[in-house]
Design a protein around this motif. Structure first.
Motif, PDB file in Angstrom:
ATOM      1  N   MET A 274       0.940  -1.111   0.080  1.00  0.00           N
ATOM      2  CA  MET A 274      -0.011  -0.125  -0.059  1.00  0.00           C
ATOM      3  C   MET A 274       0.854   1.317  -0.045  1.00  0.00           C
ATOM      4  O   MET A 274       0.593   2.186  -0.714  1.00  0.00           O
ATOM      5  CB  MET A 274      -0.982  -0.050   1.142  1.00  0.00           C
ATOM      6  N   THR A 275       2.025   1.353   0.795  1.00  0.00           N
ATOM      7  CA  THR A 275       2.680   2.356   0.802  1.00  0.00           C
ATOM      8  C   THR A 275       3.193   2.791  -0.589  1.00  0.00           C
ATOM      9  O   THR A 275       3.383   4.022  -1.126  1.00  0.00           O
ATOM     10  CB  THR A 275       3.844   2.072   1.717  1.00  0.00           C
ATOM     11  N   HIS A 276       3.857   1.558  -1.489  1.00  0.00           N
ATOM     12  CA  HIS A 276       4.281   1.873  -2.681  1.00  0.00           C
ATOM     13  C   HIS A 276       3.116   2.715  -3.679  1.00  0.00           C
ATOM     14  O   HIS A 276       3.477   3.715  -4.371  1.00  0.00           O
ATOM     15  CB  HIS A 276       4.644   0.504  -3.434  1.00  0.00           C
ATOM     16  N   SER A 277       1.910   2.299  -3.420  1.00  0.00           N
ATOM     17  CA  SER A 277       0.727   3.163  -4.162  1.00  0.00           C
ATOM     18  C   SER A 277       0.709   4.459  -3.766  1.00  0.00           C
ATOM     19  O   SER A 277       0.336   5.360  -4.661  1.00  0.00           O
ATOM     20  CB  SER A 277      -0.517   2.220  -4.149  1.00  0.00           C
ATOM     21  N   LEU A 278       0.836   4.798  -2.295  1.00  0.00           N
ATOM     22  CA  LEU A 278       0.837   6.056  -1.997  1.00  0.00           C
ATOM     23  C   LEU A 278       2.223   6.758  -2.535  1.00  0.00           C
ATOM     24  O   LEU A 278       2.035   8.026  -3.060  1.00  0.00           O
ATOM     25  CB  LEU A 278       1.039   6.164  -0.455  1.00  0.00           C
ATOM     26  N   GLN A 279       3.358   6.286  -2.755  1.00  0.00           N
ATOM     27  CA  GLN A 279       4.395   6.773  -3.398  1.00  0.00           C
ATOM     28  C   GLN A 279       4.090   7.049  -4.920  1.00  0.00           C
ATOM     29  O   GLN A 279       4.511   8.325  -5.175  1.00  0.00           O
ATOM     30  CB  GLN A 279       5.666   6.081  -3.094  1.00  0.00           C
ATOM     31  N   GLN A 280       3.688   6.207  -5.551  1.00  0.00           N
ATOM     32  CA  GLN A 280       3.101   6.465  -7.017  1.00  0.00           C
ATOM     33  C   GLN A 280       2.366   7.719  -7.201  1.00  0.00           C
ATOM     34  O   GLN A 280       2.507   8.612  -7.959  1.00  0.00           O
ATOM     35  CB  GLN A 280       2.739   5.244  -7.539  1.00  0.00           C
ATOM     36  N   THR A 281       1.222   7.679  -6.062  1.00  0.00           N
ATOM     37  CA  THR A 281       0.217   8.806  -6.376  1.00  0.00           C
ATOM     38  C   THR A 281       0.773   9.999  -6.072  1.00  0.00           C
ATOM     39  O   THR A 281       0.807  11.141  -6.807  1.00  0.00           O
ATOM     40  CB  THR A 281      -1.021   8.399  -5.350  1.00  0.00           C
ATOM     41  N   ALA A 282       1.811  10.102  -5.319  1.00  0.00           N
ATOM     42  CA  ALA A 282       2.498  11.386  -4.758  1.00  0.00           C
ATOM     43  C   ALA A 282       3.324  11.778  -5.902  1.00  0.00           C
ATOM     44  O   ALA A 282       3.533  12.999  -6.231  1.00  0.00           O
ATOM     45  CB  ALA A 282       3.451  11.264  -3.640  1.00  0.00           C
ATOM     46  N   LEU A 283       4.065  10.969  -6.579  1.00  0.00           N
ATOM     47  CA  LEU A 283       4.939  11.189  -7.672  1.00  0.00           C
ATOM     48  C   LEU A 283       3.997  11.769  -9.182  1.00  0.00           C
ATOM     49  O   LEU A 283       4.367  12.743  -9.756  1.00  0.00           O
ATOM     50  CB  LEU A 283       5.694   9.901  -8.165  1.00  0.00           C
ATOM     51  N   GLU A 284       2.839  11.228  -9.114  1.00  0.00           N
ATOM     52  CA  GLU A 284       1.913  11.372 -10.245  1.00  0.00           C
ATOM     53  C   GLU A 284       1.285  12.752 -10.053  1.00  0.00           C
ATOM     54  O   GLU A 284       1.112  13.686 -10.794  1.00  0.00           O
ATOM     55  CB  GLU A 284       0.754  10.446 -10.301  1.00  0.00           C
ATOM     56  N   LEU A 285       1.054  13.331  -8.568  1.00  0.00           N
ATOM     57  CA  LEU A 285       0.419  14.557  -8.389  1.00  0.00           C
ATOM     58  C   LEU A 285       1.826  15.662  -8.758  1.00  0.00           C
ATOM     59  O   LEU A 285       1.494  16.953  -9.224  1.00  0.00           O
ATOM     60  CB  LEU A 285       0.010  14.610  -6.869  1.00  0.00           C
ATOM     61  N   PHE A 286       2.837  15.177  -8.362  1.00  0.00           N
ATOM     62  CA  PHE A 286       4.028  16.182  -8.445  1.00  0.00           C
ATOM     63  C   PHE A 286       4.097  16.338 -10.144  1.00  0.00           C
ATOM     64  O   PHE A 286       4.291  17.496 -10.575  1.00  0.00           O
ATOM     65  CB  PHE A 286       5.446  15.444  -7.881  1.00  0.00           C
ATOM     66  N   GLN A 287       3.993  15.435 -10.858  1.00  0.00           N
ATOM     67  CA  GLN A 287       4.058  15.476 -12.166  1.00  0.00           C
ATOM     68  C   GLN A 287       2.918  16.264 -12.837  1.00  0.00           C
ATOM     69  O   GLN A 287       3.353  17.399 -13.708  1.00  0.00           O
ATOM     70  CB  GLN A 287       3.841  13.972 -12.803  1.00  0.00           C
ATOM     71  N   SER A 288       1.715  16.306 -12.170  1.00  0.00           N
ATOM     72  CA  SER A 288       0.833  17.160 -12.597  1.00  0.00           C
ATOM     73  C   SER A 288       1.092  18.750 -12.196  1.00  0.00           C
ATOM     74  O   SER A 288       0.770  19.316 -13.254  1.00  0.00           O
ATOM     75  CB  SER A 288      -0.567  16.777 -12.255  1.00  0.00           C
ATOM     76  N   ALA A 289       1.875  18.987 -11.061  1.00  0.00           N
ATOM     77  CA  ALA A 289       2.151  20.224 -10.837  1.00  0.00           C
ATOM     78  C   ALA A 289       3.098  20.620 -12.121  1.00  0.00           C
ATOM     79  O   ALA A 289       2.935  21.975 -12.557  1.00  0.00           O
ATOM     80  CB  ALA A 289       2.803  20.448  -9.546  1.00  0.00           C
ATOM     81  N   ILE A 290       4.065  19.793 -12.484  1.00  0.00           N
ATOM     82  CA  ILE A 290       4.975  20.351 -13.426  1.00  0.00           C
ATOM     83  C   ILE A 290       4.249  20.488 -14.690  1.00  0.00           C
ATOM     84  O   ILE A 290       4.654  21.593 -15.285  1.00  0.00           O
ATOM     85  CB  ILE A 290       6.139  19.425 -13.318  1.00  0.00           C
ATOM     86  N   ASP A 291       3.392  19.600 -15.128  1.00  0.00           N
ATOM     87  CA  ASP A 291       2.631  19.681 -16.344  1.00  0.00           C
ATOM     88  C   ASP A 291       1.791  21.077 -16.431  1.00  0.00           C
ATOM     89  O   ASP A 291       1.963  21.740 -17.455  1.00  0.00           O
ATOM     90  CB  ASP A 291       1.510  18.389 -16.461  1.00  0.00           C
ATOM     91  N   ARG A 292       1.120  21.468 -15.475  1.00  0.00           N
ATOM     92  CA  ARG A 292       0.459  22.594 -15.358  1.00  0.00           C
ATOM     93  C   ARG A 292       1.074  24.074 -15.653  1.00  0.00           C
ATOM     94  O   ARG A 292       0.908  24.876 -16.149  1.00  0.00           O
ATOM     95  CB  ARG A 292      -0.397  22.660 -13.964  1.00  0.00           C
ATOM     96  N   ALA A 293       2.594  23.468 -15.377  1.00  0.00           N
ATOM     97  CA  ALA A 293       3.397  25.062 -15.558  1.00  0.00           C
ATOM     98  C   ALA A 293       4.218  24.986 -16.669  1.00  0.00           C
ATOM     99  O   ALA A 293       5.135  25.500 -16.999  1.00  0.00           O
ATOM    100  CB  ALA A 293       4.520  24.983 -14.415  1.00  0.00           C
ATOM    101  N   ASP A 294       3.591  23.943 -17.791  1.00  0.00           N
ATOM    102  CA  ASP A 294       4.361  23.826 -19.111  1.00  0.00           C
ATOM    103  C   ASP A 294       4.355  25.146 -19.884  1.00  0.00           C
ATOM    104  O   ASP A 294       3.516  25.898 -20.195  1.00  0.00           O
ATOM    105  CB  ASP A 294       3.598  22.730 -19.726  1.00  0.00           C
ATOM    106  N   PRO A 295       5.844  25.496 -19.900  1.00  0.00           N
ATOM    107  CA  PRO A 295       5.841  27.080 -20.360  1.00  0.00           C
ATOM    108  C   PRO A 295       5.418  27.326 -22.025  1.00  0.00           C
ATOM    109  O   PRO A 295       4.841  28.280 -22.241  1.00  0.00           O
ATOM    110  CB  PRO A 295       7.444  27.252 -20.406  1.00  0.00           C
ATOM    111  N   ALA A 296       5.637  26.061 -22.763  1.00  0.00           N
ATOM    112  CA  ALA A 296       5.175  26.415 -24.116  1.00  0.00           C
ATOM    113  C   ALA A 296       3.750  26.534 -24.089  1.00  0.00           C
ATOM    114  O   ALA A 296       3.039  27.360 -24.804  1.00  0.00           O
ATOM    115  CB  ALA A 296       5.592  25.008 -24.999  1.00  0.00           C
ATOM    116  N   ALA A 297       2.970  25.536 -23.687  1.00  0.00           N
ATOM    117  CA  ALA A 297       1.359  25.796 -23.527  1.00  0.00           C
ATOM    118  C   ALA A 297       0.980  26.996 -23.001  1.00  0.00           C
ATOM    119  O   ALA A 297      -0.040  27.628 -23.475  1.00  0.00           O
ATOM    120  CB  ALA A 297       0.964  24.468 -22.708  1.00  0.00           C
ATOM    121  N   ALA A 298       1.712  27.491 -22.131  1.00  0.00           N
ATOM    122  CA  ALA A 298       1.084  28.870 -21.305  1.00  0.00           C
ATOM    123  C   ALA A 298       1.347  29.928 -22.299  1.00  0.00           C
ATOM    124  O   ALA A 298       0.620  30.839 -22.448  1.00  0.00           O
ATOM    125  CB  ALA A 298       1.846  29.061 -20.103  1.00  0.00           C
ATOM    126  N   VAL A 299       2.297  30.323 -23.022  1.00  0.00           N
ATOM    127  CA  VAL A 299       2.742  30.970 -24.194  1.00  0.00           C
ATOM    128  C   VAL A 299       1.838  30.832 -25.375  1.00  0.00           C
ATOM    129  O   VAL A 299       1.355  32.004 -25.576  1.00  0.00           O
ATOM    130  CB  VAL A 299       4.164  31.023 -24.640  1.00  0.00           C
TER     131      VAL A 299
END
Length: 422
Positions: A1-26
């Protein structure tokens, strides 16, 4: 179960990065509000500076109706890439060097002969303060580097550091607008500053300064940093400014830490997590930030999986000789206090630029077992923490988050996922 929590945290972190995509924003901003057409005979100069400069320039060149007369990209070596139609150079980060000075000189050369028919289009992202420097008259790059090193080790927040940096520069604090006058200036800005004060992002080359030289001098004296400064810097800050005003520019915020927090919230809710109010001002020393996170997580009782989401930019007061960064140290401090958090949990703290301090890690991802895993490896986690050696500590427990340079930067995010045990 802990592994799935780690994966979820990494996926949320990636969504933060994706939302800040500079090309899409420009692209989105130019589609919604194209640049004003050029006057007859006018020239358009496009300059992108910061860790996201390459994708921002690519998106701008693809969207503009015609090729600019000049296009310049200034970024850090890790994010450098060729951009057809643009000159690409690098500066140094976080401490500027001769490449940063060369970049600043190149910018001043490009804008110094612009006239009222011309347009300067700036694409600004985090890191620009060090990547592009132009020391004020009487100061050397070595003077500015010594000041920057003192600031980075001082624990001052980004706004107060940038007040001082602006006071020592011909580009920062609206200096670029003053150099480009009377040309029209438009800037698209990807914010890495909490609160999105445009005067502080990349030290505000296209907005009025945070304060005066007198304000900078008073701050340095109050923080006990004045005596560490080179004599030339002291002399400069003791000299009043001239009367030149900063011409207005059109400054447009196209991405920020808050936008990325909201993207994480939306993804977590869609996956069934309960998400309390976002905390978008996690700043100050990492030890205080760790306690605030613990306080938020333990102040309410919940019987359902909960995602506590934080954004900000903490500071580390350097007292040791180790290697790490604010996100790694924050994660290590949460691991140290593991017994204060109930149930099953994971905690991630990461920089959205993929770089935390002078390391190859973006941050750390820790669990209830991390502190013990460091000890089991033969290391002393408390001693490593005291020596600001969070990188070595987290590496010993395989708890580093490494994503490589992301090409964007909207400061840091933290994710605490908690799930009650049966």
């Amino acid at each position: 179960m802990t592994h799935s929590l780690q994966q979820t945290a990494l996926e949320l972190f990636q969504s933060a990065i994706d939302r800040a995509d500079p090309a899409a924003a420009v692209q989105a901003q130019l589609s919604a509000e194209p640049l004003a057409p050029l006057a007859p005979g006018g020239r358009r100069v496009v300059i992108a500076v910061g860790k996201a400069a390459v994708p921002m320039m690519r998106a701008a060149l693809a969207a503009l109706p015609d090729a600019p007369s000049e296009a310049l990209v200034i970024t850090n070596p890790e994010n450098r890439a060729d951009v057809p139609g643009a000159e690409v150079i690098t500066g140094a980060h976080p401490v500027p060097d001769q490449t940063s000075a060369a970049a600043g000189a190149r910018v001043l050369t490009l804008v110094q002969d612009l006239n009222a028919s011309d347009q300067l289009f700036m694409l600004i992202s985090g890191g620009g303060s060090a990547l592009m420097v132009a020391p004020a008259p009487g100061l050397t790059l070595a003077d500015k580097a010594r000041v920057n090193e003192a600031l980075l080790a001082s624990g001052l927040d980004i706004n107060r550091m940038n007040l001082i940096r602006q006071s020592l520069s011909d580009l920062k604090g609206g200096g670029l607008c003053r150099a480009a006058a009377p040309a029209r200036v438009t800037a698209f800005i990807l914010s890495d500053v909490i609160g999105d004060d445009l005067r502080a992002i990349a030290s505000g080359p296209t907005v009025a300064p945070l304060g005066s030289r007198g304000d900078a001098r008073a701050l340095l004296q109050s923080e006990g940093l004045w005596d560490q400064l080179p004599a030339a810097v002291q002399a400069h800050l003791n000299t009043p400014e001239g009367s030149a005003k900063t011409p207005p520019a059109q400054n447009v915020l196209i991405g920020s830490n808050r936008f990325s927090l909201e993207a994480m919230r939306d993804r977590a809710k869609a996956a069934g997590w309960h998400v309390p109010d976002l905390v978008d001002d996690l700043t100050g020393d990492v030890s205080d930030a760790a306690q605030r996170i613990l306080d938020v997580a333990t102040s309410t009782t919940t019987d359902r999986p909960t995602a506590y989401l934080f954004g900000g930019e903490t500071t580390v007061r350097l007292t040791g000789t180790g290697r790490g960064g604010r996100n790694q140290e924050l994660a290590l401090r949460i691991a140290q206090a593991a017994d204060k958090l109930p149930g099953e949990w994971v905690f991630l703290s990461g920089g959205t630029d993929g770089r935390d301090g002078p390391t190859d890690a973006a941050g750390g991802l820790v669990t209830l077992q991390t502190w013990g895993a460091i000890t089991a490896s033969g290391a002393d986690p408390a001693a490593l923490l005291a020596n600001n050696d969070s990188y070595a500590a987290l590496k010993a427990a395989d708890a580093l988050v490494t994503v490589g340079g992301t090409g964007t930067n909207v400061a840091d995010v933290q994710i605490l996922l908690m799930r009650p045990t049966a």
